[in-house]
Design a protein around this motif. Structure first.
Motif, PDB file in Angstrom:
ATOM      1  N   ILE A   1       0.847  -1.201   0.000  1.00  0.00           N
ATOM      2  CA  ILE A   1       0.000   0.000   0.000  1.00  0.00           C
ATOM      3  C   ILE A   1       0.880   1.247   0.000  1.00  0.00           C
ATOM      4  O   ILE A   1       0.629   2.211  -0.736  1.00  0.00           O
ATOM      5  N   GLU A   2       1.948   1.210   0.797  1.00  0.00           N
ATOM      6  CA  GLU A   2       2.867   2.357   0.815  1.00  0.00           C
ATOM      7  C   GLU A   2       3.505   2.577  -0.551  1.00  0.00           C
ATOM      8  O   GLU A   2       3.676   3.708  -0.993  1.00  0.00           O
ATOM      9  N   ALA A   3       3.839   1.451  -1.202  1.00  0.00           N
ATOM     10  CA  ALA A   3       4.529   1.549  -2.494  1.00  0.00           C
ATOM     11  C   ALA A   3       3.638   2.147  -3.580  1.00  0.00           C
ATOM     12  O   ALA A   3       4.126   2.577  -4.628  1.00  0.00           O
ATOM     13  N   THR A   4       2.328   2.151  -3.374  1.00  0.00           N
ATOM     14  CA  THR A   4       1.429   2.679  -4.412  1.00  0.00           C
ATOM     15  C   THR A   4       1.581   4.191  -4.559  1.00  0.00           C
ATOM     16  O   THR A   4       1.141   4.741  -5.581  1.00  0.00           O
ATOM     17  N   GLY A   5       2.176   4.827  -3.545  1.00  0.00           N
ATOM     18  CA  GLY A   5       2.438   6.278  -3.522  1.00  0.00           C
ATOM     19  C   GLY A   5       1.765   7.122  -4.600  1.00  0.00           C
ATOM     20  O   GLY A   5       2.390   7.417  -5.613  1.00  0.00           O
ATOM     21  N   GLY A   6       0.516   7.519  -4.406  1.00  0.00           N
ATOM     22  CA  GLY A   6      -0.110   8.460  -5.326  1.00  0.00           C
ATOM     23  C   GLY A   6      -0.771   7.846  -6.551  1.00  0.00           C
ATOM     24  O   GLY A   6      -1.548   8.496  -7.225  1.00  0.00           O
ATOM     25  N   LEU A   7      -0.476   6.583  -6.844  1.00  0.00           N
ATOM     26  CA  LEU A   7      -1.067   5.956  -8.034  1.00  0.00           C
ATOM     27  C   LEU A   7      -2.569   5.765  -7.879  1.00  0.00           C
ATOM     28  O   LEU A   7      -3.320   5.765  -8.853  1.00  0.00           O
ATOM     29  N   LEU A   8      -2.986   5.516  -6.641  1.00  0.00           N
ATOM     30  CA  LEU A   8      -4.410   5.229  -6.413  1.00  0.00           C
ATOM     31  C   LEU A   8      -5.102   6.476  -5.890  1.00  0.00           C
ATOM     32  O   LEU A   8      -5.967   6.482  -5.124  1.00  0.00           O
TER      33      LEU A   8
END
Lengths: 439, 480
Positions: free
Chosen positions: A432-439
Motif C-alpha cells: 500500500i505504501e509503495a502505491t504512492g499516489g497511483l491510487l
C-alpha cells in the motif's frame, strides 16, 4: 562416459557375443546418417550445477507477490520433500507389477480416498496432467456418458483452462456455449437456463476465477433435469471450508492440485484431480487403483479397470492418457496428511482473513472498489482508477496481482489479488505504501 | 499394511498454522460452507514419516533393482539433476511472472526453455520445438493437432491417420481423441509393409492426413523401408508423425528430421534420464519441421537481439494452448541438465550402449526364450515365452529374483511377449545375472510349471485377483 559402466574389456566381450566388430555395426539398419549433430561438449557435474545456479538466480523470486489466478504460492512442509524425494518412489514407474509396487499403489489408493473425502465424491482417479486437462477429460467423460455434444461453460471458469479446452476440442464434434459473467459474478440463473436436451455437461468453478464462491446446487439440478452432467472445478485448499461438490450434487469434481504441496515450478509439474460419482467410473479416464486380495487373502492394491485404457483398447480407450502424475499425487497426499482437517481448514481461514485485510487497505483509497459486492474467499477482484497492467508495471519490488483484461473485455482496470500464508499483513502494508499516489 | 486413515487419531495434528483469523462462518454465509470437516487423516509428523517410509520400501525402483521394462527406458537417473531442479529460483517462480511487464523477472527460466528447444532441434533435426505437452501421450495429441491444423490451413478436411499395428497403443488413442479415423495396417516381418501402406493410401487417398510411426517400433526393430514410406506419404501431401518413445536407440545415429518426418514427440523421462516418479510426471515436447511451425502451441519463447528472452502469443495459425503455461518446467530443467552433462558425444554413447546391451541380452537369451526376429535389434527386443509357458509366470518369477519384469502387456502382435529394454546404464554383470536368473526360471518352469505359477512368494504381496477387483471396485476407504 558418465553413467555408462562398461570397461573396454567388457565392451570387447559383448561385441564378440553379439557378433559385430564395433558399435557402428549395430546401426547398419539406419540408412541415413545425421546431416550434423553439433551439440556442445559434455560438462562436469560441477559446471552444469554452476550454470543452473546462475540461471536460477536470474529469476526474481524474491519479489513480494500477490499473484494467483488459479496457481498459488503456499508453504510446503519439508517432510513433503523428504518423503516424496525417496528414490523408492521417484525412480519406480507405473505399477504394472502390483506385487513389487505396493508402495506406489497404496499411496495412490490413499490419495484417491483423501481427494474423494475432501470433495465428498464417491471416487477419484490417480490424477491427470493438470487442472485444465482434468476439465477436458471431465467434459469427454460427460460426452461419453450422455452421448450428447454441447458443453455449457461459465465464463468465470479460469481462462487458462478454458483456452486449453478450446484447443483440445478443436478436432471434435463438441460445441461450447459460454455463459457470460457479470462483474466477476457467475450467472447462476443463466447457466441453468442455458442447459437443454443437447447439453452433455455444465462446467463451473468454485470459487470462480474472480474469487467468488457460490452454491451451484440449482445449476446441477437443472443439468440433471436434462440428463446432463454437472462438472465443477474447485480450489482444493478452500474446499476444506466451502460447500462440497458432493453436497451440491455434482457428477464430476476436478481441480488443479498444485496448491496441495506442489511448488509453482514455473508452470509444472502439477496434477489434475478428478473425482466422480460411482456410476460414471467406467467411463472415467486415466489410471485408477483398486483394493484387491492376493492369493493368501491379504489386502493389497492393483491398477484396476484397465480395460478402459489405451494399452489394451487402443483407439477405443476412454482417453489417450497412459501416465498419471504419481509423484505429484504422492506429494498432495503427504501434504493433506500433514495438515489434516484442522490444519487445512485453518489455512483456508487464515488466507481468507488476509484477503479481507488487503481489501480493507485497498478500498481505503476512495478510487478503488471491489468489482462486485459478493462474498469472496482468499482471492478478490479490485477495480482500480488506472489500467491494472500499468499499476503492476509501476510497482517496484512487488507484484500486486494479475491484470485480468487480457481475458475479459471491459476489465482494463481490474486487478485480481490473491493472499496465501506466504504473504503477511506487513507485506500488504508495504505494498500500500509503495502505491504512492497511483491510487 | 494399514492405510494412513487407519492410523488417524481425532485431535492429533502435524501442521496447523498459528493464526488469529476468525472462523470461516464469520467470513462467509453458512449456505456456502461445508457441513462437516473433511475426513482426512489426523496424524503426527512422525506417524506420517514412518507410514510413507515403510510404504516406499514396498516398491521396486531403478535405484535398487534392474528394471528392464520395455518401451519405458528405465535408465539410471543422475542425482545432480534433482539438485538443479530444486533450486528455489526455479521452484518458487510463478509462471505468470513471465507474462507481466518485460518478462524481466523470469529470464533464467525462459533461457532454460529456449536452450532446451534449440538442443532438441539439433538432436532430432527438426526446426522448432514446443515444450508444452505434459507427457508423451499429450505430446502425441499436440502433434496430431498440428497435422490437423496443417490440412485445415490448406482448406481441406482429411480424417484418416494410418497407424501400423506395431505402434504404441497411445498412438491410436491420441488420434481418436483428436477426432481422426484410424486405419490400422498389419506389419510384415515386423516392418511396416509398403504394400499394405500403398493399399491403405489407395483406399483413402484424399482423406489421408498422415502416418504415425514408432521407430524403432515396439518390436525393437528399425524400419527398413523408411525412405519409401516417407515418399509414399509426402506424394499425397500427407504428414509423417514420429513417436519418439524409443529415441534412446538413435541418439546421434539418425535424426528424424533428416529422415523426412514432419512432427515428433520426445519423452525426456525416458531418453533424457528424468525420473519416472512411479508413473509421472513426465513431459512430451513436440518438434516440427518448417511447414508446421506456424501451428505450434503458443506462447513461443523467443530470443531478442539484445539477448533477452520473451514470450510471443501472436501466432494467428497456432493450435492454441496445450498446457496452462510452458509444460512441466521442472522436468525440462532436469532434461536440459542431463543433455548438457553428456554433450553430443555422451548422447551418441547412450545410443551405442543401449543398443549393445539389448543385442547382448538378446543373443544370450536365444537358447532360453523364443526370439521371433533374429536380426539385430535396437534398444529393446521382444521374445515369447517358450512353448507351454506363460509370459506372466516368467515375469512374476523374475520379481522373486529381484529383477523387474519386462513389459508383457504389449505389443499385442507377439504371443506371450516379453519386451526387454536394458538401457545403457546397466553393467555386463547385471545383464549376466539376469540371463542366469531367466535360464533358471525357464528350466525349473519346464520341470514344474505349477511352481512357476505360484510366484512371486518373497514380495510384500502375492498375485492378486484382478478380475474380482475390477468387478467389485473399491477405489477408496469408503467404497465397500
Amino acid at each position: 562416459m558418465p553413467y555408462i559402466p562398461h570397461t573396454p574389456q567388457e565392451l570387447r566381450e559383448m561385441l564378440d557375443v553379439v557378433g559385430v566388430r564395433g558399435t557402428d555395426d549395430l546401426f547398419a539398419d539406419i540408412a541415413m546418417l545425421p546431416k550434423h549433430f553439433n551439440l556442445p561438449k559434455g560438462q562436469s557435474e560441477a559446471e552444469v550445477c554452476a550454470l543452473f545456479e546462475m540461471l536460477a538466480a536470474k529469476n526474481r523470486t524474491d519479489a513480494v507477490s500477490f499473484l494467483g489466478a488459479g496457481f498459488y504460492a503456499h508453504d510446503i512442509p519439508k517432510a513433503v520433500d523428504a518423503l516424496a524425494g525417496r528414490s523408492e518412489f521417484y525412480t519406480a514407474y507405473t505399477p504394472y507389477q502390483a506385487e513389487c509396487s505396493q508402495g506406489t499403489l497404496q499411496a495412490i489408493f490413499e490419495f484417491q480416498t483423501a481427494i474423494s473425502r475432501l470433495f465428498e465424491m464417491d471416487c477419484a482417479n490417480a490424477s491427470v496432467y493438470d487442472g485444465g486437462s482434468a476439465i477436458f477429460e471431465a467434459a469427454m467423460t460427460a460426452a461419453r456418458v450422455t452421448k450428447k455434444n454441447t458443453l455449457v461453460v461459465d465464463e468465470a471458469v479460469n481462462p487458462f483452462w478454458r483456452r486449453m479446452l478450446n484447443t483440445y476440442l478443436a478436432g471434435l464434434d463438441i460445441d461450447v456455449k459460454t455463459v457470460p459473467q457479470t462483474n466477476g459474478a457467475s450467472n447462476l440463473a443463466a447457466l441453468s437456463a442455458a442447459v437443454d436436451n443437447g447439453t452433455a455437461a455444465v462446467i463451473v468453478q468454485n470459487p470462480n476465477f474472480f474469487g467468488v464462491p457460490a452454491d451451484y446446487t440449482d445449476v446441477f439440478a437443472a443439468a440433471r433435469a436434462h440428463r446432463a452432467l454437472g462438472i465443477i472445478s474447485v480450489y482444493p485448499i478452500m474446499q476444506s471450508v466451502l460447500k462440497t461438490p458432493g453436497e451440491m450434487g455434482a457428477d464430476i469434481a476436478v481441480a488443479e492440485g498444485q496448491s496441495l504441496g506442489q511448488p509453482l515450478n514455473f508452470g509444472g509439474p502439477w496434477l489434475g484431480l478428478m473425482t466422480c460419482r460411482k456410476e460414471h467410473i467406467r467411463q472415467f479416464p486415466g489410471r485408477i487403483v483398486g483394493r484387491a486380495e492376493d492369493r493368501d487373502g491379504k489386502t493389497g492394491y492393483v491398477l484396476t479397470l484397465q480395460a478402459r485404457e489405451q494399452h489394451i483398447r487402443r483407439a477405443k480407450a476412454t482417453s489417450n492418457i497412459c501416465s498419471n502424475q504419481a509423484l505429484c499425487a504422492l506429494r498432495a497426499l503427504i501434504y493433506l496428511c500433514l495438515l489434516g482437517p484442522r490444519g487445512l481448514c485453518r489455512l483456508a481461514e487464515h488466507n481468507m482473513d488476509l484477503a479481507r485485510y488487503a481489501v480493507e487497505r485497498f478500498t481505503s483509497f476512495k478510487r478503488v472498489e471491489r468489482l462486485n459486492t459478493l462474498p469472496f474467499a482468499a482471492e478478490v477482484a479490485l477495480r482500480l482508477p488506472l489500467p491494472a497492467e500499468k499499476f503492476v508495471a509501476a510497482l517496484k519490488g512487488c507484484v500486486p496481482g494479475y491484470p485480468v483484461a487480457r481475458h475479459y473485455a471491459g476489465m482494463n482496470n481490474v486487478l485480481l489479488l490473491s493472499c496465501t500464508e506466504v504473504n503477511s499483513r506487513a507485506q500488504i502494508d508495504s505494498m500500500i505504501e509503495a502505491t504512492g499516489g497511483l491510487l | 499394511m494399514n492405510t494412513i486413515f487407519a492410523k488417524s487419531a481425532p485431535g492429533r495434528c502435524a501442521a496447523v498454522i498459528e493464526s488469529q483469523a476468525p472462523t470461516a462462518s464469520a467470513m462467509l454465509p453458512a449456505t456456502l460452507l461445508r457441513a462437516r470437516p473433511p475426513r482426512l487423516p489426523e496424524c503426527s509428523e512422525l506417524d506420517i514419516v514412518r507410514h510413507f517410509t515403510n510404504l516406499s520400501k514396498q516398491n521396486f525402483n531403478v535405484d535398487a533393482n534392474f528394471y528392464p521394462l520395455g518401451s519405458c527406458t528405465m535408465k539410471y537417473n543422475p542425482k545432480f539433476t534433482e539438485y538443479v531442479a530444486a533450486l528455489p529460483g526455479f521452484t518458487q517462480l510463478h509462471p505468470l511472472l513471465a507474462q507481466l511487464g518485460d518478462a524481466g523477472r523470469a529470464q533464467g527460466a525462459l533461457r532454460c526453455l529456449y536452450e532446451t528447444e534449440r538442443l532438441l532441434c539439433e538432436i532430432t533435426g527438426m526446426e522448432a520445438f514446443s515444450l508444452q505437452p505434459m507427457a508423451g501421450a499429450n505430446g502425441e495429441f499436440a502433434g496430431i493437432s498440428l497435422i490437423a491444423a496443417y490440412h485445415k490451413a490448406k482448406g481441406r478436411s482429411r480424417r484418416v491417420l494410418i497407424i501400423p499395428d506395431s505402434a504404441h497403443g497411445t498412438n491410436p488413442a491420441s488420434a481418436a481423441l483428436a477426432g481422426f479415423d484410424i486405419v490400422n495396417i498389419e506389419s510384415r516381418d515386423g516392418m511396416v509393409d509398403p504394400q499394405a501402406l500403398a493399399d491403405a493410401i489407395a483406399a483413402h487417398n484424399d482423406n489421408v492426413a498422415g502416418l504415425m510411426m514408432t521407430c524403432p517400433n515396439t518390436l525393437g526393430l528399425m524400419e527398413t523401408h523408411l525412405p519409401a514410406i516417407v515418399r509414399q506419404l509426402h506424394d499425397i501431401d500427407a504428414l509423417l508423425y514420429y513417436d519418439g518413445a524409443n529415441m534412446n536407440a538413435i541418439l546421434g545415429k539418425m535424426r528424424v528430421g533428416d529422415a523426412g518426418f514432419d512432427v515428433v514427440h520426445l519423452n525426456p523421462h525416458k531418453t533424457f534420464g528424468t525420473p519416472h516418479g512411479g508413473g509421472g510426471p513426465g513431459s512430451g515436447p513436440v518438434g516440427v519441421n518448417a511447414r508446421l511451425m506456424p501451428f505450434l502451441p503458443v506462447p513461443r519463447v523467443e530470443k531478442q537481439p539484445d539477448g533477452n528472452y520473451r514470450l510471443n502469443d501472436a501466432l494467428p495459425q497456432s493450435i492454441g494452448h496445450i498446457a496452462p503455461f510452458y509444460g512441466n518446467f521442472g522436468v525440462t530443467v532436469k532434461a536440459l541438465a542431463y543433455i548438457l552433462r553428456l554433450g553430443g558425444e555422451g548422447l551418441e554413447r547412450v545410443a551405442e550402449y543401449a543398443v549393445l546391451n539389448a543385442n547382448y541380452l538378446k543373443k544370450r537369451l536365444e537358447d532360453v526364450l523364443d526370439i521371433p526376429f533374429s536380426r539385430l535389434c535396437a534398444h529393446e527386443f521382444v521374445a515369447s515365452a517358450p512353448e507351454g509357458m506363460h509370459a506372466l509366470d516368467i515375469a512374476k518369477a523374475l520379481l522373486d529374483r529381484g529383477f523387474h519384469a519386462p513389459t508383457i502387456y504389449f505389443p499385442l502382435i507377439v504371443k506371450e511377449c516379453l519386451m526387454t529394454e536394458p538401457t545403457e546404464t546397466e553393467s555386463k554383470e547385471t545383464l549376466d545375472a539376469y540371463v542366469e536368473a531367466l535360464r533358471d526360471i525357464v528350466s525349473r518352469g519346464r520341470d514344474n510349471p505349477h511352481a512357476l505359477a505360484e510366484t512371486p512368494t518373497t514380495l510384500p504381496a502375492r498375485r492378486f485377483d484382478e478380475t474380482a477387483a475390477a468387478r467389485r471396485i473399491r477405489l477408496t476407504e469408503d467404497m465397500v
